[in-house]
Design a protein around this motif. Structure first.
Motif, mmCIF file in Angstrom:
data_model
loop_
_atom_site.group_PDB
_atom_site.id
_atom_site.type_symbol
_atom_site.label_atom_id
_atom_site.label_comp_id
_atom_site.label_asym_id
_atom_site.label_seq_id
_atom_site.Cartn_x
_atom_site.Cartn_y
_atom_site.Cartn_z
ATOM 1 N N ARG A 75 -9.739 77.499 47.502
ATOM 2 C CA ARG A 75 -10.967 76.789 47.184
ATOM 3 C C ARG A 75 -10.980 75.398 47.811
ATOM 4 N N ARG A 76 -12.182 74.895 47.982
ATOM 5 C CA ARG A 76 -12.366 73.575 48.575
ATOM 6 C C ARG A 76 -11.842 72.496 47.625
ATOM 7 N N LEU A 77 -11.037 71.599 48.147
ATOM 8 C CA LEU A 77 -10.478 70.541 47.315
ATOM 9 C C LEU A 77 -11.529 69.471 47.060
ATOM 10 N N PRO A 78 -11.500 68.843 45.870
ATOM 11 C CA PRO A 78 -12.416 67.727 45.616
ATOM 12 C C PRO A 78 -12.029 66.523 46.458
ATOM 13 N N PRO A 79 -12.951 65.601 46.708
ATOM 14 C CA PRO A 79 -12.617 64.432 47.531
ATOM 15 C C PRO A 79 -11.631 63.482 46.871
ATOM 16 N N ARG A 80 -11.550 63.502 45.529
ATOM 17 C CA ARG A 80 -10.622 62.619 44.816
ATOM 18 C C ARG A 80 -10.004 63.378 43.651
ATOM 19 N N VAL A 81 -8.703 63.147 43.431
ATOM 20 C CA VAL A 81 -7.987 63.716 42.298
ATOM 21 C C VAL A 81 -7.100 62.625 41.707
ATOM 22 N N ASP A 82 -7.448 62.127 40.547
ATOM 23 C CA ASP A 82 -6.640 61.153 39.818
ATOM 24 C C ASP A 82 -6.248 59.950 40.688
ATOM 25 N N ILE A 115 -3.527 69.563 42.108
ATOM 26 C CA ILE A 115 -3.990 69.654 40.720
ATOM 27 C C ILE A 115 -3.435 68.474 39.941
ATOM 28 N N ALA A 116 -4.308 67.809 39.179
ATOM 29 C CA ALA A 116 -3.889 66.726 38.290
ATOM 30 C C ALA A 116 -3.457 67.323 36.954
ATOM 31 N N THR A 117 -2.259 66.987 36.512
ATOM 32 C CA THR A 117 -1.730 67.477 35.251
ATOM 33 C C THR A 117 -1.206 66.298 34.429
ATOM 34 N N GLU A 118 -0.775 66.577 33.213
ATOM 35 C CA GLU A 118 -0.186 65.535 32.379
ATOM 36 C C GLU A 118 1.175 65.095 32.902
ATOM 37 N N HIS A 119 1.753 65.850 33.819
ATOM 38 C CA HIS A 119 3.040 65.501 34.410
ATOM 39 C C HIS A 119 2.877 64.739 35.726
ATOM 40 N N GLY A 120 1.655 64.523 36.158
ATOM 41 C CA GLY A 120 1.373 63.877 37.435
ATOM 42 C C GLY A 120 0.551 64.793 38.322
ATOM 43 N N VAL A 121 0.168 64.294 39.470
ATOM 44 C CA VAL A 121 -0.553 65.122 40.444
ATOM 45 C C VAL A 121 0.452 65.986 41.182
ATOM 46 N N ARG A 122 0.246 67.286 41.122
ATOM 47 C CA ARG A 122 1.177 68.218 41.747
ATOM 48 C C ARG A 122 0.508 68.902 42.931
ATOM 49 N N VAL A 123 1.265 68.971 44.012
ATOM 50 C CA VAL A 123 0.742 69.451 45.291
ATOM 51 C C VAL A 123 1.636 70.575 45.798
ATOM 52 N N VAL A 124 1.016 71.594 46.370
ATOM 53 C CA VAL A 124 1.770 72.657 47.024
ATOM 54 C C VAL A 124 1.211 72.851 48.421
ATOM 55 N N MET A 125 2.102 73.044 49.367
ATOM 56 C CA MET A 125 1.752 73.441 50.736
ATOM 57 C C MET A 125 2.714 74.555 51.120
ATOM 58 N N GLU A 185 5.296 66.046 43.507
ATOM 59 C CA GLU A 185 4.791 65.540 42.234
ATOM 60 C C GLU A 185 4.633 64.027 42.361
ATOM 61 N N ILE A 186 3.401 63.544 42.241
ATOM 62 C CA ILE A 186 3.091 62.130 42.411
ATOM 63 C C ILE A 186 2.745 61.556 41.052
ATOM 64 N N GLY A 187 3.591 60.646 40.546
ATOM 65 C CA GLY A 187 3.385 60.062 39.236
ATOM 66 C C GLY A 187 2.308 59.000 39.240
ATOM 67 N N ALA A 188 2.020 58.485 38.046
ATOM 68 C CA ALA A 188 0.992 57.459 37.919
ATOM 69 C C ALA A 188 1.367 56.180 38.656
ATOM 70 N N ASP A 189 2.676 55.895 38.788
ATOM 71 C CA ASP A 189 3.130 54.703 39.500
ATOM 72 C C ASP A 189 3.356 54.958 40.984
#
Length: 368
Positions: free
Chosen positions: A95-102, A127-137, A213-217
């Motif tokens: 699916r098409r990714l949104p222009p901004r995620v968290d 995908i933005a989750t409670e554990h941070g933004v998680r990315v897969v390639m 996994e990209i945290g809030a900081d």
């Protein structure tokens, strides 16, 4: 009216004798009938053997041409409908990714080497989750329609696991189990036997996967199974995010008991990451030269100030020009930029409290 009678009526309406003929039969029927009539006329009619031969030939030619054009339009209409359905299904899969995620700006695109498919063997998701933004390639062995089933299995597992698993290692194990289950089911379908035959072509399937996994900081953690490391883009230039070792791809070998999650630093505000599949750097031109991805990224960041859309557009434009219009392998590129504000405690430091150095030339590393 009795229910039984109503069911009987539906049964009669759906009986084979009342089934409408296929569209292709309707499209091909008139030309076949016309050809038979024309042949019979030319052989049996006296006029066809005398002075009216030219007139009758012209009439047959005109009508036959019209029928051929009608069949062509009908087949093209069916082809467009089939492509529309396939495109809708493939857009749901990748699916098409949104222009901004968290707080992260995104731009992504995928090119299939198969002319009959919009989605090939490459996959990505953010995908933005409670554990941070998680990315897969990821990159499935092979390309085109044959790899879409594996892409669906891995992406479906990722979209569920990122919310359920608190640790990135747990996400990777879920992907590994989903892939193994998919390959077993595919092997049984292609080779009716129990288990996965070691001699089966399915047993040679594998998927390279990069998890971030990209945290809030901005702290970035990664697990890499045979995939190229992404490039880091900042005001200093372009360089690989890390030179850490990779695990083997998913599929051929079981995962180790201890999965080493790499701490690859902090993605500072304004910095960007470029994730890609090996089809990008492996693309060759007419002279056999590989695509200079790092050079293109350096030029794109100099001209566009790390805009994800502009960087993606520059890479794909140069890649298509380099490959002569279409790459020979599936290609996927994902650009994400940290647009979050800089927290006071973070300052301009890296992951371990030291200023981030300027990117250096990549050291030779062995990717699986």
């Amino acid at each position: 009216m009795r229910p039984g009678a109503r069911r009987s009526d539906r049964t009669l309406r759906r009986s084979p004798g009342r089934r409408p003929p296929p569209r292709r039969a309707l499209a091909l029927g008139p030309p076949a009938v016309w050809g038979a009539v024309a042949t019979t006329y030319k052989l049996a009619c006296p006029l066809a053997q005398q002075g009216a031969r030219i007139v009758t030939s012209a009439v047959f030619f005109a009508v036959g041409t019209g029928l051929v054009l009608h069949v062509r339009r009908a087949l093209l209409r069916e082809l467009r409908q089939a492509r529309a359905v396939a495109g809708a299904a493939q857009s749901v899969l990748l699916r098409r990714l949104p222009p901004r995620v968290d707080g992260l700006s995104l731009a992504a695109a995928q090119l299939s080497a198969d002319r009959g498919a919009a989605v090939g063997g490459d996959l990505y998701e953010v995908i933005a989750t409670e554990h941070g933004v998680r990315v897969v390639m990821g990159d499935v062995r092979g390309h085109g329609l044959a790899a879409i089933g594996t892409v669906a299995a891995v992406l479906g597992s990722f979209r569920e696991a990122v919310h359920d698993e608190a640790e990135l290692a747990g996400v990777l194990r879920r992907l590994d189990r989903a892939l193994a289950r998919h390959l077993r089911e595919r092997a049984r379908a292609e080779h009716p036997s129990t288990g996965l035959d070691p001699d089966s072509p399915v047993a040679e399937e594998f998927v390279t996967v990069l998890l971030l996994e990209i945290g809030a900081d901005g702290e970035v953690h990664a697990l890499n199974c045979g995939h190229p490391w992404p490039y880091l883009l900042n005001t200093h230039g372009v360089a690989p995010l890390t030179h850490a070792d990779c695990l083997p791809p998913l599929g051929p070998f079981p995962l180790p008991a201890d999965l080493p999650v790499a701490d690859v630093g902090r993605l500072l505000p304004g910095e960007a990451l470029v994730l890609y599949t090996d089809g990008v750097e492996d693309a060759r031109d007419a002279r056999g030269r590989f695509f200079p991805l790092r050079v293109v990224l350096t030029e794109a960041t100099r001209d566009h100030r790390l805009s994800p859309q502009a960087v993606l557009r520059a890479v794909l434009t140069r890649l298509l020009r380099h490959a002569g219009g279409r790459p020979t392998d599936d290609v996927a590129v994902l650009v994400l930029r940290n647009d979050r504000s800089l927290s006071p405690c973070a300052g301009s430091t890296g992951a371990r409290g030291t200023a981030r150095p300027a990117p250096t030339d990549p050291q030779p590393t062995n990717h699986w």
